[in-house]
Design an enzyme around this catalytic site. Structure first.
Site, PDB file in Angstrom:
ATOM      1  CG  ASP A 227      11.456   3.572  -5.307  1.00 17.58           C
ATOM      2  OD1 ASP A 227      12.327   4.021  -4.550  1.00 17.58           O
ATOM      3  OD2 ASP A 227      11.634   3.372  -6.524  1.00 17.58           O
ATOM      4  CD  GLU A 279     -11.465  -1.821  -0.117  1.00 18.56           C
ATOM      5  OE1 GLU A 279     -11.125  -3.029  -0.159  1.00 18.56           O
ATOM      6  OE2 GLU A 279     -11.700  -1.145  -1.130  1.00 18.56           O
TER       7      GLU A 279
END
Length: 575
Positions: A227, A279
Site C-alpha cells: 500500500d 529466501e
C-alpha cells in the site's frame, strides 16, 4: 503463432512488445482482489469474513485465476476500512482467526490459487502498540523516532510543522497532548489523523517490517500488495509543498518534486524486501501500489532487484478515446520492457469508481477516485455496462498481468445513491461531506437473487446496503446465462490462458487506425475495440469472443464493442 498465417501477413502491423520468454507465473498472472468486508459473510454479522472467502473459492476457481489478493484483514479499529492496522501479525476478530487464515491458504492451494495479502507499511493505526508507546514516552524519546514527530511552528508551537495536506482532506498533522497534559509535538499522517506515518529513516522500523514479512511468508502467502509504496521516505527537512496532496502533477508542481513521494532512498527498502522473498520457494512476489508519474519513472519500482509488479494507474484512468488508450498501452509496454518487467492492467479496485459506472458518466464528468452521490449526475447504466464489457475484453487480451476487482465479473456498478447516513469513508467526514468517498464501490456482493442481502449473509445483515436492482446482477442470476457478464469473463479468461495471451506479444493493427477503433495482435488473436461512433466492418476471420453476444450483424463491430478474432484457422498453431 505461425508466421505463415495468411491472415497475419495481410495486416499492416506496428510491433511494440515481444513475447515473454520467462516462464514465471506472476509475469502473466490474473489476480483477483477480495475486499473481505464485502465478499461473503458466513457468520451472519453483516461483515464478510475469511471463512466466507474459503467457502466461495470454488466459484473463483471457475474464473481460471492465478491468485487472490486480500485487502487488510488485520486487527484494526476500522477507521479506514482496515488500512489503519493495529497489529500486523494477527486477524481481526470480525474476520476470524489465524486458524481461519491458514485454512483459507490451504483451501486455495488445493485449487492452485495463490494468496497475496495487503501490506500497509507507510502508516499504522493510532491504536498500534508502538504508537501508544511513542505518545507515552514524550518528546525526544527513541519510541517517538519510530514515527514522524516534529515540534510545531509559531511562538508556542501552535502551527503545524509544514503545510502538507492529508489525502483525505485537512492538514496532514495532528498535535498531541503530552504526558504532562500540555499541548506538545505534532505527528504526520498523510491519510487520516488515526493513521500516523512511520519514520522509515529509522532502522528499527525496517527491521520490524522484515519481521512482518517473514511472519506471513512462513504461513504460505505468495506475496504482498504494498500500500502507498511510493510514500515511505520523506524528503529531508520536510519542506512545504504547494502541489496536490496526492502528489499528482499540476503546473508548477510536478510529481517529481513532491517531498513526500518517490524519494530515491525508498528503493533500498524494496531491494532488501526482494532479498527476503528470494529466501522462500514458490516465486513469492511484491506488487507496488505506487501512484508515480510518468510511466517511465514508475518502471523504477519494478527493476529486477525490486518489486515484481506495480499497478498501472495511467491505464485505469484512461479516457474512452482510442488514440489516448493506444498511447498509454504503448508507453506502458515500452517503459516496463526497458527494465525487463511485465506490465499490469487494471480497471477497478476498492479505491475508485467501478468502471461500469465510470464509463457511463457524461464526457465532462470524470471520477476515477471519489465516488458519486445521489445529488451527482447519474451514469447511463446501459452505456456503462456496454463499454465496461468491451473494456474488460480489451484488457484481458493484453500481454502482462491483470488485476480484477471482486464483482467486476458481474458487471457491478457503484452504489451511486447510497444514503449518506451509511457512509464510513474518512474522506467523506474529513472534508465536511464535500467528497463522497469510496463506499459506493465497496458494497457487499450479491450472490443470490433473493434474500435480505442477496446471499451475502444468511441473516440478511449487511454493513452497507445493496442497490435495489442488484438481484439481476447476482452470481446466481448470471451463472447459467451465456450472455451474462460473468459468462463473458469466464470465456475470456479461459481463452486468455489457452492462447497464451498473458505471456504474448503486441503489435498494433494499423488497418483499423483512424476509424475510432483500437486494434492489436497478440499471438494468434486479433483484438478490436470500437471506441468511435460508427460501425466498423470486420475481416473474414473466425470469431473467438465478442463483448456483445447478441449482435445481429456478425461481420460488423458496433460502437462500444470489442471482439477477439482468430488469425489461425483452425485453432492454435503455437509460437
Amino acid at each position: 503463432m505461425s508466421t505463415t498465417s495468411p491472415a497475419l501477413q495481410s495486416l499492416r502491423l506496428t510491433p511494440v512488445h515481444a513475447r515473454d520468454q520467462e516462464p514465471k507465473w506472476w509475469r502473466s498472472s490474473v489476480i483477483y482482489q477480495v475486499y473481505p468486508r464485502s465478499f461473503r459473510d458466513l457468520d451472519g454479522d453483516g461483515v464478510g469474513d475469511l471463512a466466507g472467502i474459503t467457502a466461495e473459492l470454488g466459484q473463483l476457481a471457475e474464473l481460471d485465476i492465478d491468485a487472490i489478493w486480500l485487502s487488510p484483514f488485520y486487527p484494526s479499529p476500522q477507521r479506514d476500512g482496515g488500512y489503519d492496522v493495529s497489529d500486523y501479525c494477527d486477524v481481526d476478530p470480525s474476520f476470524g482467526t489465524l486458524a481461519d487464515f491458514d485454512a483459507l491458504v490451504s483451501a486455495a492451494d488445493a485449487l492452485s490459487i495463490r494468496v497475496i495479502i495487503d501490506l500497509v507499511p507507510n502508516h499504522c493505526s493510532q491504536e498500534h502498540l508502538l504508537f501508544r508507546q511513542a505518545l507515552a514516552a514524550g518528546p525526544g524519546a527513541p519510541e517517538r523516532d519510530l514515527f514522524v514527530f516534529r515540534d510545531g511552528r509559531g511562538a508556542s508551537g501552535q502551527l503545524p510543522p509544514n503545510n502538507w495536506q492529508s489525502h483525505f482532506g485537512g492538514p496532514a498533522w495532528t498535535r498531541v497532548t503530552e504526558p504532562d497534559g500540555q499541548p506538545g509535538q505534532w505527528y504526520l499522517h498523510l491519510f487520516d489523523s488515526s493513521q500516523p506515518d512511520f519514520n522509515w529513516d529509522n532502522e528499527l522500523v525496517r527491521q520490524e517490517f522484515e519481521r512482518v514479512l517473514r511472519f506471513w511468508l512462513d504461513r504460505g502467502v505468495a506475496g504482498f500488495r504494498v500500500d502507498v509504496a511510493h510514500a515511505l521516505i520523506k524528503a529531508e527537512g520536510l519542506p512545504d509543498w504547494g502541489g496536490r496532496a496526492d502528489g499528482g502533477s499540476i503546473p508548477g508542481y510536478p510529481f517529481t518534486d513532491a517531498p513526500m513521494f518517490g524519494q530515491p532512498q525508498i528503493h533500498d527498502i524494496y531491494r532488501r524486501w526482494r532479498e527476503v522473498l528470494a529466501e522462500y520457494d514458490g516465486e513469492r512476489i511484491l506488487c507496488a501500489e505506487a501512484s508515480v508519474e510518468p510511466l517511465t519513472r514508475l518502471a523504477d519500482w519494478v527493476r529486477p532487484d525490486q518489486m515484481h509488479q506495480t499497478f498501472n494507474f495511467s491505464y485505469l484512468a484512461a479516457p474512452w478515446d482510442a488514440a489516448e488508450l493506444r498511447r498509454i498501452i504503448t508507453t506502458s509496454l515500452e517503459a516496463f520492457d526497458a527494465v525487463g518487467a511485465p506490465t499490469t492492467w487494471v480497471l477497478s479496485n476498492h479505491d475508485v469508481v467501478r468502471h461500469t459506472t465510470r464509463l457511463g458518466l457524461p464526457e465532462n464528468v470524470s471520477r476515477p477516485g471519489d465516488g458519486l452521490g445521489p445529488e451527482d449526475a447519474q451514469p447511463d447504466h446501459i452505456l456503462g455496462t456496454r463499454r465496461a464489457r468491451a473494456a474488460s475484453l480489451l484488457m484481458l487480451g493484453l500481454p502482462g498481468g491483470v488485476y480484477l476487482y471482486q464483482g467486476e465479473e458481474l458487471g457491478l456498478p457503484d452504489h451511486t445513491t447510497l444514503p449518506h447516513g451509511f457512509r464510513q469513508d474518512p474522506t467523506y467526514h474529513r472534508t465536511g461531506d464535500d467528497r463522497i468517498g469510496r463506499d459506493g464501490c465497496r458494497v457487499p456482493l450479491p450472490w443470490t437473487t433473493t434474500g435480505g442481502s442477496l446471499g451475502f449473509s444468511a441473516t440478511g445483515e449487511s454493513w452497507l446496503p445493496q442497490p435495489a436492482d442488484w438481484s439481476e446482477l447476482s452470481r446466481e442470476a448470471q451463472r447459467e446465462d451465456p450472455a451474462s457478464t460473468l459468462s463473458l469473463y469466464r470465456a475470456a479468461l479461459a481463452l486468455r490462458r489457452a492462447h497464451g495471451l498473458g505471456a504474448g506479444s503486441l503489435a498494433w493493427a494499423e488497418d483499423f487506425t483512424g476509424q475510432g477503433c483500437l486494434g492489436f495482435v497478440n499471438n494468434d488473436v486479433l483484438v478490436l475495440l470500437n471506441m468511435g461512433t460508427t460501425a466498423v466492418e470486420l475481416p473474414e476471420l473466425p470469431i473467438l469472443l465478442r463483448s456483445d453476444s447478441g449482435t445481429a450483424a456478425p461481420r460488423i463491430l458496433s460502437p462500444e464493442e470489442c471482439i477477439w478474432l482468430s488469425l489461425d484457422d483452425p485453432g492454435i498453431t503455437g509460437p
